[in-house]
Write a protein that holds these residues in place. Structure first.
Motif, PDB file in Angstrom:
ATOM      1  N   PHE A   1      70.080  14.565  16.552  1.00  0.00           N
ATOM      2  CA  PHE A   1      70.346  15.963  16.187  1.00  0.00           C
ATOM      3  C   PHE A   1      70.527  16.856  17.411  1.00  0.00           C
ATOM      4  CE2 PHE A   1      68.126  14.307  12.464  1.00  0.00           C
ATOM      5  CZ  PHE A   1      68.784  14.913  11.398  1.00  0.00           C
ATOM      6  N   SER A   2      70.624  16.298  18.582  1.00  0.00           N
ATOM      7  CA  SER A   2      70.626  17.084  19.825  1.00  0.00           C
ATOM      8  C   SER A   2      71.733  18.135  19.861  1.00  0.00           C
ATOM      9  CB  SER A   2      70.757  16.158  21.039  1.00  0.00           C
ATOM     10  OG  SER A   2      71.982  15.476  21.014  1.00  0.00           O
ATOM     11  N   ASP A   3      71.402  19.287  20.456  1.00  0.00           N
ATOM     12  CA  ASP A   3      72.334  20.407  20.629  1.00  0.00           C
ATOM     13  C   ASP A   3      72.828  20.974  19.305  1.00  0.00           C
ATOM     14  OD1 ASP A   3      72.398  20.355  23.532  1.00  0.00           O
ATOM     15  OD2 ASP A   3      73.536  18.500  23.341  1.00  0.00           O
ATOM     16  N   ASN A   4      72.070  20.766  18.235  1.00  0.00           N
ATOM     17  CA  ASN A   4      72.468  21.241  16.920  1.00  0.00           C
ATOM     18  C   ASN A   4      71.779  22.578  16.636  1.00  0.00           C
ATOM     19  OD1 ASN A   4      73.072  21.500  14.141  1.00  0.00           O
ATOM     20  ND2 ASN A   4      73.277  19.270  13.991  1.00  0.00           N
TER      21      ASN A   4
ATOM     22  N   ASN B   1      67.182  20.173  22.539  1.00  0.00           N
ATOM     23  CA  ASN B   1      67.992  21.384  22.631  1.00  0.00           C
ATOM     24  C   ASN B   1      68.423  21.948  21.283  1.00  0.00           C
ATOM     25  OD1 ASN B   1      68.858  23.199  24.651  1.00  0.00           O
ATOM     26  ND2 ASN B   1      70.978  22.549  24.402  1.00  0.00           N
ATOM     27  N   CYS B   2      67.628  21.695  20.241  1.00  0.00           N
ATOM     28  CA  CYS B   2      67.876  22.337  18.940  1.00  0.00           C
ATOM     29  C   CYS B   2      67.195  23.702  18.988  1.00  0.00           C
ATOM     30  CB  CYS B   2      67.322  21.483  17.795  1.00  0.00           C
ATOM     31  SG  CYS B   2      68.227  19.953  17.514  1.00  0.00           S
ATOM     32  N   ARG B   3      67.872  24.658  19.530  1.00  0.00           N
ATOM     33  CA  ARG B   3      67.277  25.933  19.891  1.00  0.00           C
ATOM     34  C   ARG B   3      66.949  26.837  18.708  1.00  0.00           C
ATOM     35  NH1 ARG B   3      67.420  27.532  25.233  1.00  0.00           N
ATOM     36  NH2 ARG B   3      68.122  25.912  26.655  1.00  0.00           N
ATOM     37  N   SER B   4      67.429  26.500  17.520  1.00  0.00           N
ATOM     38  CA  SER B   4      67.138  27.315  16.336  1.00  0.00           C
ATOM     39  C   SER B   4      66.068  26.691  15.451  1.00  0.00           C
ATOM     40  CB  SER B   4      68.419  27.525  15.516  1.00  0.00           C
ATOM     41  OG  SER B   4      69.405  28.196  16.263  1.00  0.00           O
ATOM     42  N   LEU B   5      65.639  25.498  15.788  1.00  0.00           N
ATOM     43  CA  LEU B   5      64.662  24.780  14.972  1.00  0.00           C
ATOM     44  C   LEU B   5      63.305  25.478  15.025  1.00  0.00           C
ATOM     45  CD1 LEU B   5      64.062  22.265  13.235  1.00  0.00           C
ATOM     46  CD2 LEU B   5      63.464  21.068  15.347  1.00  0.00           C
TER      47      LEU B   5
ATOM     48  N   GLY C   1      59.816   9.455  20.659  1.00  0.00           N
ATOM     49  CA  GLY C   1      60.319   9.163  21.999  1.00  0.00           C
ATOM     50  C   GLY C   1      60.256  10.338  22.956  1.00  0.00           C
ATOM     51  N   PRO C   2      60.440  10.053  24.262  1.00  0.00           N
ATOM     52  CA  PRO C   2      60.441  11.122  25.267  1.00  0.00           C
ATOM     53  C   PRO C   2      61.561  12.125  25.016  1.00  0.00           C
ATOM     54  CG  PRO C   2      61.291   9.070  26.178  1.00  0.00           C
ATOM     55  CD  PRO C   2      60.726   8.731  24.844  1.00  0.00           C
ATOM     56  N   TYR C   3      61.336  13.342  25.441  1.00  0.00           N
ATOM     57  CA  TYR C   3      62.318  14.430  25.314  1.00  0.00           C
ATOM     58  C   TYR C   3      62.657  14.783  23.863  1.00  0.00           C
ATOM     59  CZ  TYR C   3      63.158  12.628  30.046  1.00  0.00           C
ATOM     60  OH  TYR C   3      62.999  12.157  31.325  1.00  0.00           O
ATOM     61  N   ALA C   4      61.906  14.259  22.896  1.00  0.00           N
ATOM     62  CA  ALA C   4      62.258  14.401  21.481  1.00  0.00           C
ATOM     63  C   ALA C   4      62.486  15.845  21.049  1.00  0.00           C
ATOM     64  CB  ALA C   4      61.185  13.756  20.604  1.00  0.00           C
ATOM     65  N   PHE C   5      61.641  16.772  21.557  1.00  0.00           N
ATOM     66  CA  PHE C   5      61.760  18.172  21.162  1.00  0.00           C
ATOM     67  C   PHE C   5      61.967  19.090  22.369  1.00  0.00           C
ATOM     68  CE2 PHE C   5      59.244  16.029  17.928  1.00  0.00           C
ATOM     69  CZ  PHE C   5      59.929  16.380  16.767  1.00  0.00           C
ATOM     70  N   LYS C   6      62.437  18.521  23.441  1.00  0.00           N
ATOM     71  CA  LYS C   6      62.662  19.310  24.655  1.00  0.00           C
ATOM     72  C   LYS C   6      63.635  20.462  24.372  1.00  0.00           C
ATOM     73  CE  LYS C   6      64.456  18.995  29.368  1.00  0.00           C
ATOM     74  NZ  LYS C   6      65.039  18.116  30.400  1.00  0.00           N
ATOM     75  N   ASN C   7      63.264  21.646  24.851  1.00  0.00           N
ATOM     76  CA  ASN C   7      64.083  22.852  24.705  1.00  0.00           C
ATOM     77  C   ASN C   7      64.239  23.328  23.262  1.00  0.00           C
ATOM     78  OD1 ASN C   7      64.448  23.068  27.438  1.00  0.00           O
ATOM     79  ND2 ASN C   7      66.511  22.213  27.455  1.00  0.00           N
ATOM     80  N   CYS C   8      63.315  22.954  22.386  1.00  0.00           N
ATOM     81  CA  CYS C   8      63.300  23.532  21.032  1.00  0.00           C
ATOM     82  C   CYS C   8      62.557  24.860  21.138  1.00  0.00           C
ATOM     83  CB  CYS C   8      62.615  22.592  20.041  1.00  0.00           C
ATOM     84  SG  CYS C   8      63.572  21.110  19.674  1.00  0.00           S
TER      85      CYS C   8
ATOM     86  N   LYS D   1      54.964  10.993  24.595  1.00  0.00           N
ATOM     87  CA  LYS D   1      55.766  10.474  25.696  1.00  0.00           C
ATOM     88  C   LYS D   1      56.186  11.630  26.617  1.00  0.00           C
ATOM     89  CE  LYS D   1      56.802   6.625  25.637  1.00  0.00           C
ATOM     90  NZ  LYS D   1      56.091   5.435  26.163  1.00  0.00           N
ATOM     91  N   LYS D   2      56.752  11.288  27.762  1.00  0.00           N
ATOM     92  CA  LYS D   2      57.053  12.311  28.759  1.00  0.00           C
ATOM     93  C   LYS D   2      58.053  13.360  28.261  1.00  0.00           C
ATOM     94  CE  LYS D   2      60.590   9.637  31.282  1.00  0.00           C
ATOM     95  NZ  LYS D   2      60.957   9.119  32.607  1.00  0.00           N
ATOM     96  N   TYR D   3      57.730  14.601  28.566  1.00  0.00           N
ATOM     97  CA  TYR D   3      58.553  15.773  28.246  1.00  0.00           C
ATOM     98  C   TYR D   3      58.862  15.919  26.759  1.00  0.00           C
ATOM     99  CZ  TYR D   3      59.134  15.604  33.286  1.00  0.00           C
ATOM    100  OH  TYR D   3      58.870  15.559  34.635  1.00  0.00           O
ATOM    101  N   THR D   4      57.988  15.419  25.894  1.00  0.00           N
ATOM    102  CA  THR D   4      58.227  15.516  24.456  1.00  0.00           C
ATOM    103  C   THR D   4      58.449  16.961  24.009  1.00  0.00           C
ATOM    104  OG1 THR D   4      56.838  13.582  24.031  1.00  0.00           O
ATOM    105  CG2 THR D   4      57.327  14.984  22.160  1.00  0.00           C
ATOM    106  N   PHE D   5      57.583  17.861  24.464  1.00  0.00           N
ATOM    107  CA  PHE D   5      57.685  19.265  24.062  1.00  0.00           C
ATOM    108  C   PHE D   5      57.996  20.174  25.248  1.00  0.00           C
ATOM    109  CE2 PHE D   5      54.948  17.484  20.706  1.00  0.00           C
ATOM    110  CZ  PHE D   5      55.675  17.871  19.586  1.00  0.00           C
ATOM    111  N   PHE D   6      58.647  19.639  26.230  1.00  0.00           N
ATOM    112  CA  PHE D   6      58.960  20.421  27.426  1.00  0.00           C
ATOM    113  C   PHE D   6      59.748  21.689  27.068  1.00  0.00           C
ATOM    114  CE2 PHE D   6      61.853  21.646  30.803  1.00  0.00           C
ATOM    115  CZ  PHE D   6      60.984  21.806  31.869  1.00  0.00           C
ATOM    116  N   ASN D   7      59.288  22.810  27.591  1.00  0.00           N
ATOM    117  CA  ASN D   7      59.971  24.095  27.446  1.00  0.00           C
ATOM    118  C   ASN D   7      60.056  24.587  26.005  1.00  0.00           C
ATOM    119  OD1 ASN D   7      61.184  26.309  28.805  1.00  0.00           O
ATOM    120  ND2 ASN D   7      63.213  25.640  28.133  1.00  0.00           N
ATOM    121  N   CYS D   8      59.108  24.181  25.167  1.00  0.00           N
ATOM    122  CA  CYS D   8      59.021  24.742  23.814  1.00  0.00           C
ATOM    123  C   CYS D   8      58.231  26.039  23.931  1.00  0.00           C
ATOM    124  CB  CYS D   8      58.344  23.763  22.859  1.00  0.00           C
ATOM    125  SG  CYS D   8      59.335  22.293  22.512  1.00  0.00           S
TER     126      CYS D   8
END
Length: 216
Positions: free
Chosen positions: A48-51, A73-77, A90-97, A113-120
């Protein structure tokens, strides 16, 4: 959107869900959504990335695996319902949400995992019944994270797992490990309470870590 059958998991892997797919599914009855998830046991990497049309998602209770960067990067989620059937995220799963405000993790999930919620940056509450292990940068950049509601009394944290999480007041870490260098090597064996957590972040160059992760 693709569904690819995987013999190993005896089910389908969901892949490449685009904004067009979501537009066609919008306001559709439950029967249509039920068919969407039919046979799916895994959400593929960057599915779903970038959606940016994705505001909420109710994952099927038969899904066991959420792949790397699945919602990157699902920024509206804003809200996501993850069933207890999920055993791996997995890693980066919700990064930038950046709109995600709260999340309850599956009962069986023990490790982020690494960066799962990075920048949430909107995430305020994180709940997980069995969660006790945080890899590198797992929650880094979650600047509004205030509450971590877990049954475990102690945690294992990787490099900069909570960098920038200055609002957390109730975290207790018993071991700090550098997962990148050696997954079995303990770098600290001492107990660290909430009062000294900020001192840990000061010892690490958090800004450099965040900048590096943004480039990945």
């Amino acid at each position: 959107m693709l569904k690819i059958y995987d013999k190993k998991i005896k089910g389908y892997v969901l892949k490449n869900v685009t904004e067009l797919d979501l537009t066609e599914l919008k306001d559709k009855p439950k029967k249509v959504w039920k068919n969407f998830w039919k046979g799916v046991k895994a959400i593929g990497d960057y599915c779903f990335s970038d959606n940016n049309l994705l505001l909420y998602i109710d994952i099927s209770k038969k899904v066991k695996y959420i792949g790397e960067g699945a919602f990157f990067n699902c920024r509206s989620l804003k809200d996501i319902d993850i069933p207890d059937s999920v055993e791996y995220i997995g890693p980066y799963a919700f990064k930038n949400c950046v709109a995600l405000e709260k999340i309850t993790l599956p009962k069986k999930l023990k490790k982020l995992k690494k960066y799962t919620f990075f920048n949430c940056v909107s995430l305020k509450t994180l709940k997980g019944e069995s969660l006790s292990n945080f890899e590198e940068g797992a929650c880094a950049g979650c600047t509004n994270l205030e509450k971590m509601d877990f049954q475990k009394k102690s945690y294992i944290a990787g490099y900069c797992a909570f960098a920038g999480c200055n609002k957390i007041s109730d975290i207790y870490v018993t071991k700090v490990r550098d997962f990148e260098k050696n997954n079995s090597q303990t770098s600290q064996e001492e107990s660290i309470n909430a009062e000294t957590k900020n001192n840990i972040n000061k010892e690490i160059d958090s800004k450099n870590l965040l900048a590096e992760a943004e480039q990945e």
